[in-house]
Design an enzyme around this catalytic site. Structure first.
Site, PDB file in Angstrom:
ATOM      1  N   HIS A 137       0.536  -1.522   0.156  1.00 40.77           N
ATOM      2  CA  HIS A 137       0.222  -0.009   0.222  1.00 40.77           C
ATOM      3  C   HIS A 137       0.562   1.198   0.475  1.00 40.77           C
ATOM      4  O   HIS A 137       0.535   2.388  -0.387  1.00 40.77           O
ATOM      5  CB  HIS A 137      -0.989  -0.382   1.392  1.00 40.77           C
ATOM      6  CG  HIS A 137      -2.274   1.151   1.000  1.00 40.77           C
ATOM      7  ND1 HIS A 137      -2.169   1.450   0.379  1.00 40.77           N
ATOM      8  CD2 HIS A 137      -2.133   1.860   1.757  1.00 40.77           C
ATOM      9  CE1 HIS A 137      -3.619   2.481   0.376  1.00 40.77           C
ATOM     10  NE2 HIS A 137      -3.717   2.571   1.458  1.00 40.77           N
ATOM     11  N   GLU A 192       2.115  -1.546   8.039  1.00 39.18           N
ATOM     12  CA  GLU A 192       2.595  -2.052   7.123  1.00 39.18           C
ATOM     13  C   GLU A 192       3.605  -3.140   7.102  1.00 39.18           C
ATOM     14  O   GLU A 192       3.594  -4.108   6.873  1.00 39.18           O
ATOM     15  CB  GLU A 192       2.346  -1.412   5.519  1.00 39.18           C
ATOM     16  CG  GLU A 192       2.427  -2.722   4.490  1.00 39.18           C
ATOM     17  CD  GLU A 192       1.544  -1.941   3.409  1.00 39.18           C
ATOM     18  OE1 GLU A 192       1.657  -2.313   2.175  1.00 39.18           O
ATOM     19  OE2 GLU A 192       1.914  -1.040   2.980  1.00 39.18           O
ATOM     20  N   LYS A 230       3.483   3.473  -5.575  1.00 41.83           N
ATOM     21  CA  LYS A 230       3.102   4.961  -5.071  1.00 41.83           C
ATOM     22  C   LYS A 230       4.295   5.428  -4.733  1.00 41.83           C
ATOM     23  O   LYS A 230       4.134   6.944  -5.577  1.00 41.83           O
ATOM     24  CB  LYS A 230       2.443   5.097  -4.251  1.00 41.83           C
ATOM     25  CG  LYS A 230       0.507   4.147  -4.087  1.00 41.83           C
ATOM     26  CD  LYS A 230       0.244   4.717  -2.998  1.00 41.83           C
ATOM     27  CE  LYS A 230      -1.036   3.753  -3.225  1.00 41.83           C
ATOM     28  NZ  LYS A 230      -0.744   2.716  -2.559  1.00 41.83           N
ATOM     29  N   HIS A 236      -0.594   8.481  -5.223  1.00 41.33           N
ATOM     30  CA  HIS A 236      -1.756   7.416  -4.469  1.00 41.33           C
ATOM     31  C   HIS A 236      -3.198   8.164  -5.337  1.00 41.33           C
ATOM     32  O   HIS A 236      -3.685   8.898  -5.580  1.00 41.33           O
ATOM     33  CB  HIS A 236      -2.297   7.560  -3.203  1.00 41.33           C
ATOM     34  CG  HIS A 236      -2.966   7.143  -2.494  1.00 41.33           C
ATOM     35  ND1 HIS A 236      -3.411   6.217  -2.918  1.00 41.33           N
ATOM     36  CD2 HIS A 236      -3.368   6.851  -0.814  1.00 41.33           C
ATOM     37  CE1 HIS A 236      -4.057   5.358  -2.346  1.00 41.33           C
ATOM     38  NE2 HIS A 236      -4.044   5.158  -1.017  1.00 41.33           N
ATOM     39  N   PHE A 244      -9.274   4.159   4.890  1.00 40.50           N
ATOM     40  CA  PHE A 244      -9.523   4.894   5.826  1.00 40.50           C
ATOM     41  C   PHE A 244     -10.921   4.231   6.720  1.00 40.50           C
ATOM     42  O   PHE A 244     -11.725   3.616   5.619  1.00 40.50           O
ATOM     43  CB  PHE A 244     -10.438   6.457   5.573  1.00 40.50           C
ATOM     44  CG  PHE A 244      -9.000   7.501   5.282  1.00 40.50           C
ATOM     45  CD1 PHE A 244      -8.031   7.119   5.814  1.00 40.50           C
ATOM     46  CD2 PHE A 244      -9.312   8.839   5.376  1.00 40.50           C
ATOM     47  CE1 PHE A 244      -6.769   8.241   5.403  1.00 40.50           C
ATOM     48  CE2 PHE A 244      -8.439   9.895   4.884  1.00 40.50           C
ATOM     49  CZ  PHE A 244      -7.357   9.331   5.687  1.00 40.50           C
TER      50      PHE A 244
END
Length: 417
Positions: A308, A319, A338, A343, A403
């Site tokens: 992520h 992570e 990313k 993102h 989120f």
């Protein structure tokens, strides 16, 4: 359980439109982050984003080639991104002139925010001139499921039609749920992924208010720097990623090329905080464990993890802790693309799944660029710093967390008959 394979892919991204163009830039460590020039950013703390380059040259974003300008006026830009990526994926899969049962082809394309700029623009019109100034296309442009809806309408796809909305995990969940629809016999083919176009005044201002964005405005290419001590937030980006998922026997029967197999899907909830991840990335680890269980694999079987990896302190380290715990003693490596794309929010999971598939195809794992001074906790864990590495990738795992504590993990596997 029915096997699900990937037979087509399409992408609109800051590093290129078209999978081969985007992948070439990713492998070469090219950043797609630049100064925002589509609206006034002079009063915003963050003035950079990952934006597709518009133009008619190969690798550039040319929406007119897929959607007539008159029709584009009826769509939020997130929808148009999804349409362009879907057109590439459907053509790539050899389905553009498909004469089979289109009741068995569905669409599952999600977004985290959807038509945010459409909502903002119409609010401005309402305030300035009253209800008469509101576009009759306002609602169809703004609602998130209209990317899936417009794709199905354009190509006559009458199977399951849905949109998952789980913040930055939306695309990964959309792919995972599409896989399950095929496995349960509800469809033979699913057009799946995510599209997002939230880079606008209201979107950037909202994330700035949270102090979530990088303010490295004088160095856009160096702004997204996962796991680096000098990171200062994530970089917003937009685009779309679409995969054609197909039941294995159906793909073989029509002679389709097969990129890879979707071997596992796991999801979980943190039940912890509205924006912060659970301590130690515990929720994400459970999603990864669920994906491994679904695939019938062990941690030692995974060669590459597309993180992520947003370039935020809590997210990066949570992570990393989870991955180092789960994959301890294995040869797995991890990188964050990313660092190059920024993102893409609700589209990120699909774009990054495509990069996993191409890593499997080409035997190379993309780098984490801008990783100059890693956090001490990184230790000797291989985050593929700054330069791609050759590696025989048989199994790749893609993480997407959002989120509200929503987590999704997908396992992509080299196809074997």
């Amino acid at each position: 359980m029915k096997r699900v394979v990937i037979t087509g892919m399409g992408i609109v991204s800051p590093v290129g439109t078209g999978i081969e163009y985007a992948w070439k830039n990713i492998v070469n460590g090219v950043s797609g982050v630049r100064k925002i020039d589509t609206f006034d950013v002079s009063d915003l703390n963050s003035q950079i984003a990952g934006l597709p380059v518009v133009g008619t040259e190969p690798g550039q974003y040319n929406p007119d080639a897929v959607v007539e300008p008159r029709e584009q006026r009826k769509m939020d830009k997130s929808i148009v991104y999804g349409m362009v990526a879907a057109d590439e994926a459907i053509r790539d899969a050899g389905l553009i002139d498909y004469d089979g049962d289109k009741n068995r082809i569905g669409v599952s394309v999600g977004a985290g925010i959807g038509g945010l700029n459409t909502i903002y623009d119409n609010c401005v019109e309402l305030y300035a001139g009253g209800p008469r100034r509101i576009s009759p296309f306002f609602i169809p442009k703004a609602i998130i499921n209209m990317t899936a809806g417009n794709i199905s309408i354009k190509y006559g796809l009458k199977g399951p039609n849905l949109s998952v909305v789980t913040a930055c995990a939306s695309a990964a969940h959309s792919i995972g749920e599409a896989v399950r629809l095929i496995q349960h016999g509800d469809a033979d083919v699913m057009i799946a992924g995510g599209a997002e176009g939230a880079v606008g005044k209201i979107g950037v201002a909202g994330f700035c208010a949270m102090k979530a964005l990088s303010t490295r405005n004088d160095d856009p290419a160096g702004a997204s720097r996962p796991w680096d001590k000098n990171r200062d937030g994530f970089v917003m980006a937009e685009g779309a990623g679409i995969l054609v998922l197909e039941e294995y026997e159906h793909a073989v029967a029509r002679g389709a090329k097969i990129y890879a197999e979707v071997a596992g899907y796991g999801l979980s909830g943190d039940a912890y905080h509205i924006t912060a991840p659970a301590p130690g990335g515990e929720g994400g680890m459970r999603a990864m464990q669920a994906a491994l269980k679904d695939a019938g694999l062990q941690p030692k079987d995974v060669d590459y993890i597309n993180a992520h990896g947003t370039s935020t302190g809590l997210g990066d380290m949570g992570e990393l802790t989870a991955v180092k715990t789960l994959f301890a003693g294995t040869d797995a490596c991890m990188s964050s693309t990313k660092s190059m794309t920024g993102h893409l929010l609700g589209a990120a999971g699909a774009v990054e799944s495509i990069f996993c598939v191409l890593a499997i195809r080409d035997g190379i794992v993309p780098p984490t660029i801008n990783l100059q001074d890693p956090e001490d906790e990184v230790g000797d864990f291989n985050l593929v710093p700054n330069k791609a590495q050759k590696r025989d990738v048989k199994v790749a795992l893609s993480n997407s967390f959002g989120f509200g504590g929503t987590n999704a993990s997908l396992i992509l596997k080299k196809f074997e008959k």
